[in-house]
Design an enzyme around this catalytic site. Structure first.
Site, PDB file in Angstrom:
ATOM      1  N   VAL A  81     -30.924  84.947  -3.988  1.00  0.00           N
ATOM      2  CA  VAL A  81     -30.400  85.384  -5.047  1.00  0.00           C
ATOM      3  C   VAL A  81     -30.510  86.761  -4.985  1.00  0.00           C
ATOM      4  O   VAL A  81     -31.160  87.485  -4.876  1.00  0.00           O
ATOM      5  CB  VAL A  81     -31.492  85.092  -6.374  1.00  0.00           C
ATOM      6  CG1 VAL A  81     -30.870  85.094  -7.779  1.00  0.00           C
ATOM      7  CG2 VAL A  81     -31.876  83.681  -6.371  1.00  0.00           C
ATOM      8  N   CYS A  82     -29.181  87.376  -5.437  1.00  0.00           N
ATOM      9  CA  CYS A  82     -28.928  88.649  -5.116  1.00  0.00           C
ATOM     10  C   CYS A  82     -29.508  89.443  -6.298  1.00  0.00           C
ATOM     11  O   CYS A  82     -29.777  89.443  -7.458  1.00  0.00           O
ATOM     12  CB  CYS A  82     -27.408  89.058  -5.591  1.00  0.00           C
ATOM     13  SG  CYS A  82     -27.127  91.118  -5.690  1.00  0.00           S
TER      14      CYS A  82
END
Lengths: 96, 124, 137
Positions: free
Chosen positions: C84-85
């Protein structure tokens, strides 16, 4: 050879023109999600130069009531066919 | 690794206008990080993305930063290969001469090769 | 190179929010299909509004597919990395326990198998996997 994915309906957007301009002579186009509205005439006409290398995702056609409605020169593919297209081409570019 | 990815420039296609959501900023972030990791990066402005190169942009009324300060930083990250789709420019009444950041125009004939010769390709 | 002839390592990039756009459904179906064909789904990277796919607090109606759980199942069954960025996530209120503590927030919304990651890992995924396919809104 690249695979291009397009998920937008041709109506109301210049995106298909940009995608067509970006495509090389052997590249393939797969219409997915709302992109499959572009598989039905007369909207399909904008992709006619891609005859033989223009595909549409079967599930997305069916879900939208287009299973039997797509232009006869557009090639329907199932999810396995989608995976095969990504495997047969070097890279996939998504347009949205 | 797919074929000879290591030898190819990484391409970020930017197709969204400044202040049109976060697409342009998030696309530029990918380019900056890739360059910081030592990759050769090409930026291709296409569609509404060409608006990113228009002079005179400011921050948004709520203090949204805009993307013009990021474009000023590209050279610092050694991102020097900026290309712009000539047809997208013409469609918006823009010419390369008036752009704030200099970008090489790409003709319709050249465009497929710019995309096919890069890897990986990110499209924002 | 692929470990076995014809078997490819895939990375998927998800840019669309669940329940708002079709991107999540397409990505999950594609992931399932590639696994069925013997390829490997090594990495999924959530960026832009795709980070909303990772909220542990999602509570969809029972007659709708639970998309967050579908990702978790994928990680458990296939060992797929779910990245997940972090920059996109923090802005949108997606924080793991550590980030929640760091920012003094009363709750956290991201838990394993979802892992906060830098954009460098997206770039790396594009370079090290045989194929990268992006699903966008």
């Amino acid at each position: 050879m690249l695979l291009h994915l397009l998920n937008r309906s041709p109506a109301g957007s210049r995106l298909p023109e940009d995608v067509l301009r970006a495509m090389g002579p052997d590249d393939r186009l797969l219409l997915i999600e709302s992109g499959v509205y572009g598989a039905v005439s007369p909207q399909a006409d904008c992709f006619k130069t891609l005859k033989g290398r223009c595909y549409a995702l079967q599930d997305d056609l069916s879900a939208r009531g287009l299973a039997e409605r797509h232009a006869d020169w557009i090639i329907p593919v199932d999810m396995a066919g989608f995976v095969a297209l990504t495997a047969e081409t070097q890279r996939t570019v998504s347009w949205y | 690794m797919s074929d000879d990815t290591a030898d190819r420039p990484l391409l970020v296609i930017l197709r969204h206008a400044p202040h049109d959501g976060s697409w342009l900023r998030e696309g530029l972030d990918v380019a900056l990080v890739a360059a910081a990791f030592g990759r050769t990066v090409t930026l291709l402005f296409m569609g509404d993305g060409v608006e990113a190169l228009r002079p005179g942009q400011t921050a948004g009324p709520l203090g949204q930063k805009g993307t013009h300060p990021t474009l000023d930083m590209l050279a610092m990250y050694d991102i020097e290969d900026l290309r712009v789709d000539a047809i997208s420019l013409a469609e918006r009444g823009l010419s390369t001469a008036e752009l704030q950041w200099s970008a090489t125009p790409v003709t319709a004939e050249q465009l497929p090769a710019v995309i096919a010769s890069a890897a990986p390709v990110f499209n924002f | 190179m692929a470990s076995e002839q014809g078997k490819l390592r895939y990375a998927l990039v998800v840019l669309g929010a669940p329940y708002s756009q079709a991107a999540t459904h397409s990505a999950l179906r594609f992931g399932e299909a590639l696994i069925t064909q013997g390829h490997r789904l090594d990495t999924v990277f959530f960026y832009h509004d795709g980070v909303y796919n990772t909220s542990r607090l999602a509570a969809p109606p029972q007659d709708e597919p639970h998309l967050v759980d579908a990702w978790v199942r994928l990680a458990n069954e296939q060992g797929t990395e779910l990245l997940v960025c972090v920059a996109a996530a923090l802005r949108r209120g997606l924080l793991d326990e550590r980030e929640a503590q760091r920012y003094g927030k009363p709750a956290f919304s991201v838990e394993p198998p979802f892992v906060l990651a830098g954009i460098g890992q997206l770039v790396e995924a594009g370079i090290t996997h045989d194929r990268m396919v992006t699903f966008a809104p």
